[in-house]
Design a protein around this motif. Structure first.
Motif, PDB file in Angstrom:
ATOM      1  N   ALA A  55       0.489   9.564 -13.422  1.00  0.00           N
ATOM      2  CA  ALA A  55       0.123   9.956 -12.060  1.00  0.00           C
ATOM      3  C   ALA A  55      -0.541   8.811 -11.304  1.00  0.00           C
ATOM      4  N   ALA A  56      -1.234   7.926 -12.004  1.00  0.00           N
ATOM      5  CA  ALA A  56      -1.848   6.772 -11.339  1.00  0.00           C
ATOM      6  C   ALA A  56      -0.784   5.853 -10.754  1.00  0.00           C
ATOM      7  N   PHE A  57       0.314   5.683 -11.473  1.00  0.00           N
ATOM      8  CA  PHE A  57       1.414   4.892 -10.919  1.00  0.00           C
ATOM      9  C   PHE A  57       2.037   5.602  -9.718  1.00  0.00           C
ATOM     10  N   PHE A  58       2.133   6.928  -9.790  1.00  0.00           N
ATOM     11  CA  PHE A  58       2.603   7.690  -8.628  1.00  0.00           C
ATOM     12  C   PHE A  58       1.666   7.508  -7.442  1.00  0.00           C
ATOM     13  N   LEU A  59       0.366   7.456  -7.711  1.00  0.00           N
ATOM     14  CA  LEU A  59      -0.607   7.270  -6.635  1.00  0.00           C
ATOM     15  C   LEU A  59      -0.426   5.904  -5.980  1.00  0.00           C
ATOM     16  N   ILE A  60      -0.217   4.873  -6.757  1.00  0.00           N
ATOM     17  CA  ILE A  60      -0.010   3.540  -6.179  1.00  0.00           C
ATOM     18  C   ILE A  60       1.242   3.532  -5.305  1.00  0.00           C
ATOM     19  N   ILE A  61       2.330   4.082  -5.832  1.00  0.00           N
ATOM     20  CA  ILE A  61       3.575   4.113  -5.057  1.00  0.00           C
ATOM     21  C   ILE A  61       3.408   4.987  -3.824  1.00  0.00           C
ATOM     22  N   GLY A  62       2.788   6.148  -3.980  1.00  0.00           N
ATOM     23  CA  GLY A  62       2.596   7.058  -2.851  1.00  0.00           C
ATOM     24  C   GLY A  62       1.701   6.482  -1.774  1.00  0.00           C
ATOM     25  N   ALA A  63       0.693   5.719  -2.163  1.00  0.00           N
ATOM     26  CA  ALA A  63      -0.213   5.131  -1.177  1.00  0.00           C
ATOM     27  C   ALA A  63       0.465   3.984  -0.435  1.00  0.00           C
ATOM     28  N   LEU A  64       1.180   3.143  -1.157  1.00  0.00           N
ATOM     29  CA  LEU A  64       1.803   1.986  -0.527  1.00  0.00           C
ATOM     30  C   LEU A  64       3.009   2.369   0.333  1.00  0.00           C
ATOM     31  N   ARG A  65       3.759   3.366  -0.099  1.00  0.00           N
ATOM     32  CA  ARG A  65       4.942   3.782   0.661  1.00  0.00           C
ATOM     33  C   ARG A  65       4.674   4.981   1.568  1.00  0.00           C
ATOM     34  N   GLU A  66       3.443   5.477   1.543  1.00  0.00           N
ATOM     35  CA  GLU A  66       3.000   6.608   2.364  1.00  0.00           C
ATOM     36  C   GLU A  66       3.846   7.855   2.116  1.00  0.00           C
ATOM     37  N   ILE A  67       3.911   8.260   0.844  1.00  0.00           N
ATOM     38  CA  ILE A  67       4.643   9.453   0.429  1.00  0.00           C
ATOM     39  C   ILE A  67       3.616  10.516   0.020  1.00  0.00           C
ATOM     40  N   PRO A  68       3.412  11.539   0.853  1.00  0.00           N
ATOM     41  CA  PRO A  68       2.356  12.530   0.569  1.00  0.00           C
ATOM     42  C   PRO A  68       2.558  13.324  -0.719  1.00  0.00           C
ATOM     43  N   ILE A  69       3.796  13.588  -1.111  1.00  0.00           N
ATOM     44  CA  ILE A  69       4.016  14.391  -2.316  1.00  0.00           C
ATOM     45  C   ILE A  69       3.530  13.665  -3.569  1.00  0.00           C
ATOM     46  N   LEU A  70       3.647  12.341  -3.599  1.00  0.00           N
ATOM     47  CA  LEU A  70       3.139  11.586  -4.744  1.00  0.00           C
ATOM     48  C   LEU A  70       1.611  11.599  -4.776  1.00  0.00           C
ATOM     49  N   LEU A  71       1.010  11.612  -3.596  1.00  0.00           N
ATOM     50  CA  LEU A  71      -0.452  11.739  -3.541  1.00  0.00           C
ATOM     51  C   LEU A  71      -0.888  13.114  -4.026  1.00  0.00           C
ATOM     52  N   LEU A  72      -0.116  14.143  -3.671  1.00  0.00           N
ATOM     53  CA  LEU A  72      -0.427  15.500  -4.123  1.00  0.00           C
ATOM     54  C   LEU A  72      -0.291  15.612  -5.640  1.00  0.00           C
ATOM     55  N   ILE A  73       0.705  14.934  -6.205  1.00  0.00           N
ATOM     56  CA  ILE A  73       0.857  14.930  -7.663  1.00  0.00           C
ATOM     57  C   ILE A  73      -0.385  14.328  -8.306  1.00  0.00           C
TER      58      ILE A  73
END
Length: 134
Positions: A55-73
């Motif tokens: 999930a930490a890798f998802f957070l990095i990708i979600g923050a940099l690409r601005e994808i809210p669903i990855l932040l929610l994960i």
């Protein structure tokens, strides 16, 4: 919210910090398994860190690409696994015998700090997710 901080770099820093803390905890638990033998609390702690790493890798990708669903994960996984880790840490305090009372006090203080850290892990990404949606 969150002292008007820019949430994008905070999310990346939180993810990197979670990975760093996870590596330290993972290594420490492996050391305890080698020292004391296999314990169900130690194994549960090791298993619980795996979704946090992912999930930490998802957070990095979600923050940099601005994808809210990855932040929610990340928010969901960090809260669920964080609470599980807190329960495991209490179990380890009870069942893992240490050498002195001073070490137990330090471990208890570190567990309280970890409790606060779990909620900080979720707060900034949640604020950034709300910012992206709004």
């Amino acid at each position: 919210m969150c002292l008007n901080a820019n949430q994008k770099p905070c999310c990346v820093i939180i993810a990197l910090f979670a990975i760093l803390v996870g590596i330290i905890e993972f290594s420490y638990e492996c050391f305890h398994i080698a020292l004391y033998g296999v314990n169900k609390w130690l194994v549960a702690s090791l298993i619980t860190w795996i979704p946090i790493f992912i999930a930490a890798f998802f957070l990095i990708i979600g923050a940099l690409r601005e994808i809210p669903i990855l932040l929610l994960i990340w928010v969901t996984v960090s809260l669920i696994c964080g609470v599980v880790l807190i329960i495991i840490k209490v179990g380890l305090m009870i069942y893992l015998h240490r050498l002195s009372m001073n070490v137990d006090i330090v471990v208890a203080i570190l567990n309280v700090i970890f409790l606060l850290l779990v909620f900080i892990w979720a707060a900034y990404p949640y604020a950034y997710m709300r910012e992206l949606k709004g």
